[in-house]
Design a protein around this motif. Structure first.
Motif, PDB file in Angstrom:
ATOM      1  N   ARG A 131      53.564  32.031 -11.302  1.00  0.00           N
ATOM      2  CA  ARG A 131      53.359  32.349 -12.720  1.00  0.00           C
ATOM      3  C   ARG A 131      54.694  32.348 -13.455  1.00  0.00           C
ATOM      4  O   ARG A 131      54.803  31.832 -14.577  1.00  0.00           O
ATOM      5  CB  ARG A 131      52.669  33.701 -12.880  1.00  0.00           C
ATOM      6  N   GLY A 132      55.715  32.921 -12.828  1.00  0.00           N
ATOM      7  CA  GLY A 132      57.037  32.953 -13.446  1.00  0.00           C
ATOM      8  C   GLY A 132      57.594  31.561 -13.670  1.00  0.00           C
ATOM      9  O   GLY A 132      58.157  31.267 -14.719  1.00  0.00           O
ATOM     10  N   LEU A 133      57.419  30.681 -12.682  1.00  0.00           N
ATOM     11  CA  LEU A 133      57.896  29.299 -12.835  1.00  0.00           C
ATOM     12  C   LEU A 133      57.118  28.570 -13.930  1.00  0.00           C
ATOM     13  O   LEU A 133      57.696  27.786 -14.692  1.00  0.00           O
ATOM     14  CB  LEU A 133      57.784  28.557 -11.499  1.00  0.00           C
ATOM     15  N   GLU A 134      55.816  28.830 -14.009  1.00  0.00           N
ATOM     16  CA  GLU A 134      55.010  28.226 -15.084  1.00  0.00           C
ATOM     17  C   GLU A 134      55.474  28.727 -16.446  1.00  0.00           C
ATOM     18  O   GLU A 134      55.543  27.963 -17.411  1.00  0.00           O
ATOM     19  CB  GLU A 134      53.531  28.547 -14.871  1.00  0.00           C
ATOM     20  N   ASP A 135      55.788  30.034 -16.541  1.00  0.00           N
ATOM     21  CA  ASP A 135      56.290  30.599 -17.801  1.00  0.00           C
ATOM     22  C   ASP A 135      57.606  29.946 -18.215  1.00  0.00           C
ATOM     23  O   ASP A 135      57.807  29.619 -19.386  1.00  0.00           O
ATOM     24  CB  ASP A 135      56.484  32.112 -17.682  1.00  0.00           C
ATOM     25  N   ILE A 136      58.494  29.760 -17.266  1.00  0.00           N
ATOM     26  CA  ILE A 136      59.777  29.114 -17.560  1.00  0.00           C
ATOM     27  C   ILE A 136      59.546  27.689 -18.057  1.00  0.00           C
ATOM     28  O   ILE A 136      60.113  27.267 -19.066  1.00  0.00           O
ATOM     29  CB  ILE A 136      60.689  29.116 -16.326  1.00  0.00           C
ATOM     30  N   GLU A 137      58.684  26.952 -17.357  1.00  0.00           N
ATOM     31  CA  GLU A 137      58.406  25.561 -17.731  1.00  0.00           C
ATOM     32  C   GLU A 137      57.776  25.467 -19.119  1.00  0.00           C
ATOM     33  O   GLU A 137      58.048  24.543 -19.878  1.00  0.00           O
ATOM     34  CB  GLU A 137      57.469  24.933 -16.689  1.00  0.00           C
ATOM     35  N   ALA A 138      56.935  26.462 -19.477  1.00  0.00           N
ATOM     36  CA  ALA A 138      56.256  26.455 -20.769  1.00  0.00           C
ATOM     37  C   ALA A 138      57.118  27.059 -21.876  1.00  0.00           C
ATOM     38  O   ALA A 138      56.686  27.125 -23.032  1.00  0.00           O
ATOM     39  CB  ALA A 138      54.939  27.224 -20.660  1.00  0.00           C
ATOM     40  N   GLY A 139      58.314  27.529 -21.549  1.00  0.00           N
ATOM     41  CA  GLY A 139      59.195  28.098 -22.561  1.00  0.00           C
ATOM     42  C   GLY A 139      58.889  29.549 -22.881  1.00  0.00           C
ATOM     43  O   GLY A 139      59.386  30.093 -23.864  1.00  0.00           O
ATOM     44  N   ARG A 140      58.047  30.187 -22.085  1.00  0.00           N
ATOM     45  CA  ARG A 140      57.722  31.599 -22.301  1.00  0.00           C
ATOM     46  C   ARG A 140      58.715  32.464 -21.521  1.00  0.00           C
ATOM     47  O   ARG A 140      58.399  33.042 -20.497  1.00  0.00           O
ATOM     48  CB  ARG A 140      56.290  31.903 -21.833  1.00  0.00           C
ATOM     49  N   LEU A 141      59.933  32.522 -22.029  1.00  0.00           N
ATOM     50  CA  LEU A 141      61.007  33.224 -21.334  1.00  0.00           C
ATOM     51  C   LEU A 141      61.736  34.106 -22.324  1.00  0.00           C
ATOM     52  O   LEU A 141      62.080  33.677 -23.419  1.00  0.00           O
ATOM     53  CB  LEU A 141      61.971  32.194 -20.729  1.00  0.00           C
ATOM     54  N   ASN A 142      61.929  35.355 -21.959  1.00  0.00           N
ATOM     55  CA  ASN A 142      62.690  36.281 -22.795  1.00  0.00           C
ATOM     56  C   ASN A 142      64.050  36.511 -22.168  1.00  0.00           C
ATOM     57  O   ASN A 142      64.157  36.751 -20.970  1.00  0.00           O
ATOM     58  CB  ASN A 142      61.974  37.636 -22.911  1.00  0.00           C
ATOM     59  N   LYS A 143      65.093  36.447 -22.977  1.00  0.00           N
ATOM     60  CA  LYS A 143      66.436  36.699 -22.479  1.00  0.00           C
ATOM     61  C   LYS A 143      66.692  38.196 -22.565  1.00  0.00           C
ATOM     62  O   LYS A 143      66.528  38.809 -23.616  1.00  0.00           O
ATOM     63  CB  LYS A 143      67.472  35.933 -23.291  1.00  0.00           C
ATOM     64  N   LEU A 144      67.079  38.771 -21.436  1.00  0.00           N
ATOM     65  CA  LEU A 144      67.407  40.189 -21.399  1.00  0.00           C
ATOM     66  C   LEU A 144      68.909  40.343 -21.314  1.00  0.00           C
ATOM     67  O   LEU A 144      69.573  39.679 -20.537  1.00  0.00           O
ATOM     68  CB  LEU A 144      66.753  40.845 -20.170  1.00  0.00           C
ATOM     69  N   ASP A 145      69.446  41.226 -22.126  1.00  0.00           N
ATOM     70  CA  ASP A 145      70.875  41.490 -22.109  1.00  0.00           C
ATOM     71  C   ASP A 145      71.104  42.795 -21.354  1.00  0.00           C
ATOM     72  O   ASP A 145      71.361  43.840 -21.950  1.00  0.00           O
ATOM     73  CB  ASP A 145      71.419  41.562 -23.534  1.00  0.00           C
ATOM     74  N   LEU A 146      70.979  42.729 -20.039  1.00  0.00           N
ATOM     75  CA  LEU A 146      71.135  43.915 -19.207  1.00  0.00           C
ATOM     76  C   LEU A 146      72.253  43.690 -18.203  1.00  0.00           C
ATOM     77  O   LEU A 146      72.472  42.585 -17.731  1.00  0.00           O
ATOM     78  CB  LEU A 146      69.832  44.218 -18.457  1.00  0.00           C
ATOM     79  N   ASN A 147      72.934  44.750 -17.847  1.00  0.00           N
ATOM     80  CA  ASN A 147      74.019  44.697 -16.874  1.00  0.00           C
ATOM     81  C   ASN A 147      73.583  45.472 -15.629  1.00  0.00           C
ATOM     82  O   ASN A 147      73.415  46.685 -15.682  1.00  0.00           O
ATOM     83  CB  ASN A 147      75.287  45.291 -17.473  1.00  0.00           C
TER      84      ASN A 147
END
Length: 96
Positions: free
Chosen positions: A70-86
């Motif tokens: 599911r995660g790979l499908e989300d990445i391929e479909a552009g459904r990705l949120n950038k998190l600014d976490l350290n």
């Protein structure tokens, strides 16, 4: 796939070359072959792709594998949120 050849020669060390039977992708990804002999003497090669033992667990855990897919499908479909976490505070001192 490359052109199929009718015959290969056995070299002096009793080896055969399969390179002309394999595509570039197969040559890059295949790691070995399972070899069996049929009752009529025919030798059958089944291509194998091996994975490192440390990665094998994902195939033993259907829930984790489904989540990964599911995660790979989300990445391929552009459904990705950038998190600014350290996350460096969770690393061991020798790993920094």
């Amino acid at each position: 796939m490359r052109k199929h050849q009718d015959k290969v020669q056995i070299d002096s060390k009793h080896r055969i070359c399969l390179g002309s039977f394999l595509s570039k992708i197969e040559r890059e990804n295949l790691s070995s072959f399972h070899v069996s002999r049929q009752n009529d003497g025919k030798i059958v090669l089944d291509p194998l792709v091996e994975i490192p033992a440390r990665e094998h667990w994902i195939y033993q855990n259907p829930k984790a594998l489904a989540s990964l897919k599911r995660g790979l499908e989300d990445i391929e479909a552009g459904r990705l949120n950038k998190l600014d976490l350290n996350f460096s505070e969770f690393l061991e001192d020798e790993e920094i």
